[in-house]
Design a protein around this motif. Sequence first.
Motif, short mmCIF file in Angstrom:
data_model
loop_
_atom_site.label_atom_id
_atom_site.label_comp_id
_atom_site.label_asym_id
_atom_site.label_seq_id
_atom_site.Cartn_x
_atom_site.Cartn_y
_atom_site.Cartn_z
N TYR A 730 0.84 -1.19 0.00
CA TYR A 730 0.00 0.00 0.00
C TYR A 730 0.87 1.25 0.00
N PRO A 731 0.40 2.34 -0.58
CA PRO A 731 1.23 3.55 -0.68
C PRO A 731 1.36 4.24 0.67
N PRO A 732 2.51 4.97 0.87
CA PRO A 732 2.68 5.71 2.12
C PRO A 732 1.98 7.05 2.07
N VAL A 733 1.81 7.63 3.27
CA VAL A 733 1.29 9.00 3.40
C VAL A 733 2.44 9.83 3.94
N LEU A 734 2.82 10.89 3.24
CA LEU A 734 3.95 11.75 3.61
C LEU A 734 3.42 13.04 4.19
N LEU A 735 3.84 13.34 5.40
CA LEU A 735 3.45 14.59 6.07
C LEU A 735 4.68 15.24 6.65
N LEU A 762 3.98 4.88 11.96
CA LEU A 762 5.13 5.66 11.48
C LEU A 762 6.20 4.70 10.93
N GLU A 763 6.53 4.86 9.67
CA GLU A 763 7.56 4.01 9.04
C GLU A 763 8.93 4.67 9.10
N GLY A 764 9.01 5.98 9.08
CA GLY A 764 10.29 6.66 9.13
C GLY A 764 10.13 8.13 9.40
N ALA A 765 11.16 8.74 9.98
CA ALA A 765 11.15 10.18 10.25
C ALA A 765 12.57 10.70 10.12
N LEU A 777 10.13 33.93 15.31
CA LEU A 777 9.96 32.86 16.29
C LEU A 777 10.10 33.34 17.73
N GLY A 778 10.89 34.38 17.91
CA GLY A 778 11.16 34.85 19.25
C GLY A 778 12.59 34.52 19.67
N PRO A 779 13.10 35.24 20.69
CA PRO A 779 14.48 34.99 21.11
C PRO A 779 14.64 33.62 21.78
N GLY A 780 15.78 32.98 21.52
CA GLY A 780 16.09 31.70 22.15
C GLY A 780 15.32 30.53 21.61
N LEU A 781 14.68 30.68 20.45
CA LEU A 781 13.87 29.60 19.87
C LEU A 781 14.40 29.21 18.50
N LYS A 782 14.09 27.98 18.09
CA LYS A 782 14.46 27.50 16.76
C LYS A 782 13.35 26.60 16.26
N SER A 783 13.30 26.46 14.94
CA SER A 783 12.29 25.61 14.31
C SER A 783 12.98 24.40 13.68
N LEU A 784 12.48 23.21 14.03
CA LEU A 784 13.00 21.97 13.47
C LEU A 784 11.89 21.33 12.64
N ALA A 785 12.19 21.06 11.36
CA ALA A 785 11.18 20.49 10.46
C ALA A 785 11.53 19.03 10.17
N PHE A 786 10.53 18.13 10.32
CA PHE A 786 10.72 16.69 10.12
C PHE A 786 9.78 16.20 9.02
N ALA A 787 10.31 15.26 8.24
CA ALA A 787 9.47 14.57 7.24
C ALA A 787 9.03 13.24 7.84
N LEU A 788 7.70 13.04 7.92
CA LEU A 788 7.14 11.82 8.51
C LEU A 788 6.56 10.96 7.40
N ARG A 789 6.82 9.65 7.52
CA ARG A 789 6.36 8.70 6.50
C ARG A 789 5.50 7.65 7.20
#
Length: 822
Positions: A730-735, A762-765, A777-789
């Motif tokens: 079956y095909p995966p769903v990528l978010l 979850l198959e992979g991240a 974002l504001g001081p002292g903050l960072k954004s981390l982006a993940f690909a979920l499969r």
Amino acid sequence: MRAPVSWLAEHVALPESVTPRLLGDALIRIGLEVERVESAADGISGPLLVGRVLQFTDEPQKNGKTIRWCQVDVGEGAPRGIVCGADNFAAGDLVVVALPGTVLPGPFPIAARKTYGHVSDGMICSARELGIGEDRDGIIVLEVDAQPGGDALAVLGLRDAVLDIAITPDRGYCLSVRGLAREASLALGLAFTDVVAQVPAAGGGYPVTVSDRDGCPQFSARVVTGLDPRATTPGWMAHRLRQCGMRPISLAVDVTNYVMLETGQPLHAFDRDRLRGALGVRRARDGEKLTTLDGVVRDLDPDDLVVTDDDGPVALAGVMGGASTEVGPGTTALVLEAANWHPASIARAARRHKLPSEASRRFERGVDPAIAAVALQRCADLLAEFGAAGAAPGLTVVGDGPRRRLVALGARRPAALAGLPIDRATVVRHLTGVGCEVDGGDVLQVLPPTWRPDLTDPADLVEEVVRLVGYDRLPSRLPPLRSGHGLTPSQQLRRSISQALAAAGLVEVLSYPFTSLDVADRLGLPGDDDRRLAVRLANPLSEAEPLMRTTLLPGLFATVSRNLGRGERDLAIFETGLRYLAVPGAAPLPRPSVEVRPSEQEIGALLAGFPRQPRSAAVVMCGDRRPAGWDGPARAATWADAVEVAQVVLRAARARVSVRPATVAPWHPGRCAQFVLGDPDTGTVVGHAGELHPRVVAAFGLPERTCAMELDIDALDPPAPVRAPRLSTYPPVLLDVALVVAEPVRSADLLAALVQGAGDLLEGARLFDVYRDEARLGPGLKSLAFALRFRADRTLTVEDATVARDAAVACANERTGARLRD
């Protein structure tokens, strides 16, 4: 050991059909390591002749030098005119002449040339120019009966071949012409003639007292008087000493060296008139000093054996004599010493004082006590023949020498171990040939000869029999392999790691496991670091590196430095090997008997005292990790490459680890990653990777920004056999999901929370973006982006995947305070 073939031929009748090369091959067949068969004539070609100086004219030159214009007869009818700068010859002397066309060692071609107003039609040679000595101030004057025009190489004995043999520690008897001739007789089946001399009965010699019989089992001495101090060493003896790699000094010294080379018994000559009272043998006392023959004042150790007179030490026993009783130009009376010393004591003294000598090489391997009196008499006879000396009545012999003991050997044992049909008669014949006394039936009682202290066990006797039967006759058969046996899981793991690192572009090296005393300080290790618990060797190969390594990195650093010195700048090398960590407070290890199996208590005590020996993998990288090419510029190796290489090792072991920053020597703070097996907070630390500290880089002479990694392989369990995963059709769903977290939050922690919260769908991240912007974002903050499969054994809807994603975000929020980025 260098041995002239002509000297060996005096003790074993070599037929003309046995060339030096065949003799060397025969010695190799019975186990000796013949490295070269050489001749002093190898570097000389062309007409090198005997010449007679008919007349010469001294001609002063403007530069203050006086040359001689010589007329030399070389057997051609008319003399040749030759210019010579030496003045140590007279008309009528025989000399060595190199005619035009001769090539001397160097190479140095000879040609007729104009010099000092004459055409010099050749050259009169010195010992240095022929490569047989260091004397360059005078030419060689031949003191032999020869005719002009004769072959100078033959007259000088330069055509005599010399065997250069590497003597192993168990064959000290081969450090003599006598011992090598005995081996040649065994190898070729020829008769052996031993060194003989008319030895007087013991008694009435120079007074000697031996206080340490364990250190000196036997001490022999002989007095020689009336030595002519003007007597010189005969040319044939000086030539043989040079062939053996020794420099002629004076008649008395040269005779003792000659007899040592001949018999294997080191001798020392004391100037009798400079001795004060009787000789003694004892251990050195605290605070005693001795000036040795090399002019160095040495602080003696209580373990040193010394020879003394009434004023104190006069020689460092078995190593080197003292300057206070040195034989000088005016010496007319000698006390000759031929002792037998405890090998281990001499070896320790030579290493302690960094004073290896020809004598210590022989004593630390074991010397034949039965040859001492013969060597003394041989020395006295040569001094009488060439120095007009006379041996005083009496011979001093104190002690009986080391005791020999019988060794029991089953007559069938050599055949059983060698896999050859060796009968009892063959065993007895070969052991008798070696010099053993053999008695008995099926169990032989063997008494080894006095010159073979290495024959102490049945296995030693088996080796003697097998080597004389012929190593080349040993059958070569592979043992049958039993099915189902292969590499152990730990061996498979080590091989997988090495292959993975090699596939990643690294080169495997092998370093010595020894380090210096200051290596822990240069690495910047704190005082309580386990890597300071180094094992010190009792007998190191080098005093500069007496410790066993506690980390693989110093050996790799040395390899990097060696390659840098050869122009290699871009390096990525690795090594897998053992580290050695001492056990604090461990009791001294027992020495169980070799006659019976150790008891369980002895085995337990040995295991408890052994150093820990974990196996590690280490990597060092410097220079460019990727060279410049058509696809882009070069990229230098960074701490991130070291971390990635560690991940290569961990993936090969299929180990799940957490990565977190750490401050650990020798890595740079803030550029060091720590790998934790199991729980991130309570798990086992298996290693570190990153950029080395600048002080460490400077201490080891490494390039700036050098990176390194070291992991404990033994902490990684061998992975279970790989099971094929279930593949969904079956095909995966990528978010994708972008989460805002505080700057100190580690991406690994956030990823672990997402995986835990998402569940089985979850198959992979993977992390694919890091974003920082205080305005958004504001001081002292960072954004981390993940690909979920996401994937399942059915068709997933977007709603299914969204529910799993929201659960992952909720878990991340709970554990790290993360929130979805707007």
